[in-house]
Design a protein around this motif. Sequence first.
Motif, mmCIF file in Angstrom:
data_model
loop_
_atom_site.group_PDB
_atom_site.id
_atom_site.type_symbol
_atom_site.label_atom_id
_atom_site.label_comp_id
_atom_site.label_asym_id
_atom_site.label_seq_id
_atom_site.Cartn_x
_atom_site.Cartn_y
_atom_site.Cartn_z
ATOM 1 N N UNK A 134 -1.357 23.962 -11.157
ATOM 2 C CA UNK A 134 -2.720 23.438 -11.085
ATOM 3 C C UNK A 134 -2.938 22.351 -12.132
ATOM 4 N N UNK A 135 -2.535 22.614 -13.368
ATOM 5 C CA UNK A 135 -2.810 21.669 -14.446
ATOM 6 C C UNK A 135 -2.109 20.337 -14.252
ATOM 7 N N UNK A 136 -0.848 20.374 -13.821
ATOM 8 C CA UNK A 136 -0.141 19.119 -13.560
ATOM 9 C C UNK A 136 -0.751 18.381 -12.369
ATOM 10 N N UNK A 137 -1.088 19.118 -11.341
ATOM 11 C CA UNK A 137 -1.698 18.490 -10.166
ATOM 12 C C UNK A 137 -3.006 17.799 -10.530
ATOM 13 N N UNK A 138 -3.731 18.457 -11.403
ATOM 14 C CA UNK A 138 -5.055 17.967 -11.794
ATOM 15 C C UNK A 138 -4.984 16.622 -12.514
ATOM 16 N N UNK A 139 -3.827 16.270 -13.045
ATOM 17 C CA UNK A 139 -3.692 14.979 -13.738
ATOM 18 C C UNK A 139 -3.572 13.819 -12.750
ATOM 19 N N UNK A 140 -3.320 14.121 -11.477
ATOM 20 C CA UNK A 140 -3.108 13.055 -10.497
ATOM 21 C C UNK A 140 -4.441 12.480 -10.014
ATOM 22 N N UNK A 141 -4.469 11.161 -9.777
ATOM 23 C CA UNK A 141 -5.708 10.541 -9.302
ATOM 24 C C UNK A 141 -6.083 11.035 -7.906
ATOM 25 N N UNK A 142 -7.346 11.385 -7.734
ATOM 26 C CA UNK A 142 -7.823 11.870 -6.452
ATOM 27 C C UNK A 142 -7.629 13.361 -6.265
ATOM 28 N N UNK A 143 -7.053 14.023 -7.253
ATOM 29 C CA UNK A 143 -6.877 15.473 -7.193
ATOM 30 C C UNK A 143 -7.893 16.139 -8.115
ATOM 31 N N UNK A 144 -8.929 16.667 -7.513
ATOM 32 C CA UNK A 144 -9.963 17.375 -8.266
ATOM 33 C C UNK A 144 -9.702 18.864 -8.245
ATOM 34 N N UNK A 145 -10.711 19.631 -8.587
ATOM 35 C CA UNK A 145 -10.529 21.084 -8.674
ATOM 36 C C UNK A 145 -10.084 21.683 -7.346
ATOM 37 N N UNK A 146 -10.770 21.327 -6.287
ATOM 38 C CA UNK A 146 -10.414 21.914 -4.993
ATOM 39 C C UNK A 146 -8.984 21.562 -4.593
ATOM 40 N N UNK A 147 -8.649 20.267 -4.633
ATOM 41 C CA UNK A 147 -7.350 19.818 -4.131
ATOM 42 C C UNK A 147 -6.202 20.385 -4.968
ATOM 43 N N UNK A 148 -6.376 20.456 -6.274
ATOM 44 C CA UNK A 148 -5.334 21.038 -7.130
ATOM 45 C C UNK A 148 -5.110 22.508 -6.776
ATOM 46 N N UNK A 149 -6.213 23.239 -6.589
ATOM 47 C CA UNK A 149 -6.093 24.658 -6.240
ATOM 48 C C UNK A 149 -5.453 24.823 -4.861
ATOM 49 N N UNK A 150 -5.829 23.944 -3.942
ATOM 50 C CA UNK A 150 -5.317 24.039 -2.570
ATOM 51 C C UNK A 150 -3.820 23.768 -2.524
ATOM 52 N N UNK A 151 -3.365 22.720 -3.198
ATOM 53 C CA UNK A 151 -1.936 22.399 -3.185
ATOM 54 C C UNK A 151 -1.143 23.486 -3.908
ATOM 55 N N UNK A 152 -1.640 23.915 -5.070
ATOM 56 C CA UNK A 152 -0.936 24.965 -5.819
ATOM 57 C C UNK A 152 -0.822 26.232 -4.978
ATOM 58 N N UNK A 153 -1.868 26.512 -4.217
ATOM 59 C CA UNK A 153 -1.883 27.718 -3.401
ATOM 60 C C UNK A 153 -1.033 27.569 -2.136
ATOM 61 N N UNK A 154 -1.345 26.559 -1.322
ATOM 62 C CA UNK A 154 -0.695 26.434 -0.013
ATOM 63 C C UNK A 154 0.767 26.004 -0.113
ATOM 64 N N UNK A 155 1.072 25.136 -1.074
ATOM 65 C CA UNK A 155 2.443 24.626 -1.159
ATOM 66 C C UNK A 155 3.327 25.501 -2.046
ATOM 67 N N UNK A 156 2.723 26.211 -2.995
ATOM 68 C CA UNK A 156 3.535 26.923 -3.975
ATOM 69 C C UNK A 156 3.180 28.411 -4.128
ATOM 70 N N UNK A 157 2.210 28.877 -3.349
ATOM 71 C CA UNK A 157 1.893 30.304 -3.362
ATOM 72 C C UNK A 157 1.254 30.804 -4.632
ATOM 73 N N UNK A 158 0.654 29.886 -5.391
ATOM 74 C CA UNK A 158 0.032 30.304 -6.651
ATOM 75 C C UNK A 158 -1.371 30.861 -6.422
ATOM 76 N N UNK A 159 -1.811 31.693 -7.355
ATOM 77 C CA UNK A 159 -3.109 32.352 -7.230
ATOM 78 C C UNK A 159 -4.207 31.520 -7.893
ATOM 79 N N UNK A 160 -5.053 30.913 -7.075
ATOM 80 C CA UNK A 160 -6.209 30.166 -7.573
ATOM 81 C C UNK A 160 -7.375 30.371 -6.618
ATOM 82 N N UNK A 161 -8.589 30.380 -7.141
ATOM 83 C CA UNK A 161 -9.730 30.358 -6.235
ATOM 84 C C UNK A 161 -9.789 28.987 -5.568
ATOM 85 N N UNK A 162 -9.723 28.979 -4.255
ATOM 86 C CA UNK A 162 -9.772 27.724 -3.509
ATOM 87 C C UNK A 162 -11.163 27.630 -2.906
#
Length: 285
Positions: A106-134
């Motif tokens: 989540x934290x690394x994703x969040x550094x990317x432009x256009x990746x806000x809270x929702x998108x970081x949580x979504x990618x971390x969850x859907x692509x990597x199976x991590x536990x985040x509130x989406x």
Amino acid sequence: MNALLEPITAWYDAHARDLPWRRPGTSPWSVMVSEFMLQQTPVNRVLPVHEAWLERWPSPADLAAEPSGEAVRAWGRLGYPRRALRLHASAVAITEQFGGEVPDTYDDLRTLPGVGDYTAAAIASFAFGRAHPVLDTNVRRVLGRTLGGVEFPAPGVTRAERDLAASLVPEVDPEVWAVAVMELGALVCTASGPRCDGCPVFDECAWQRLGKPPYDGPARKTQAYAGTDRMCRGRLLAVLRDAPGSVPRSRLDAAWAEPVQRERALASLLDDGLVVQEGQRFRLP
DNA sequence: AACACGTGGTT
DNA sequence: TAACCAAGTGT
């Protein structure tokens, strides 16, 4: 303990749409591209553009190797073309700073432009199976109804809402819960005309038990479009998208009659980096 | 926190 | 038909 978990994931198993970015073996990049495109744009319009995008740019490095204007052109009419610019900038950052691999936290994703809270949580969850509130608009609506007893959540996510969503994320298969509750909001617990008949949590739903009281919070503001700067920007950019190279100012003048608004919109497009000026001509970056 | 930011389908 | 709505982000 989450009483919604079992019924909603069981419902998802039976009713989930077969979307390209959900298929087994889909790359994190495919998930990331879908999440950018789905920010405020419906699934049906994203589908063909996502497919063409992945075919042309199978990896972040492939996109990063091209001018950002090609991303804007390929974005087509999905809307909010700054997302295309940010996706390209993210591809560059991934290539230069993350070894060409979409970051898996989540934290690394969040550094990317256009990746806000929702998108970081979504990618971390859907692509990597991590536990985040989406917590997207669908999930907010489902939780607002089932647990809050209101038709629509208030504008703006509250701390309490975020804590609640976090408390519902299971330790086992958290990504399944995330996608399932989102899908329920998209297909059953919809903004208008919810299909409560087929809802797997009908009996657990506070809004249902209360007799489905209508929304009574602060007015949800609707966005005007006709005649706005946004529409003007869209018209100007469409001219550049459809032109192979650069165009003279006269081509832009023909796209929008009112000169003051046209100049303001063009200036903002230049400022955003969506348009580049060379001499008296204009083109995509 | 409120506002700008595209586009098109549905009601 | 005008309004509503669609997997938000950045300022």
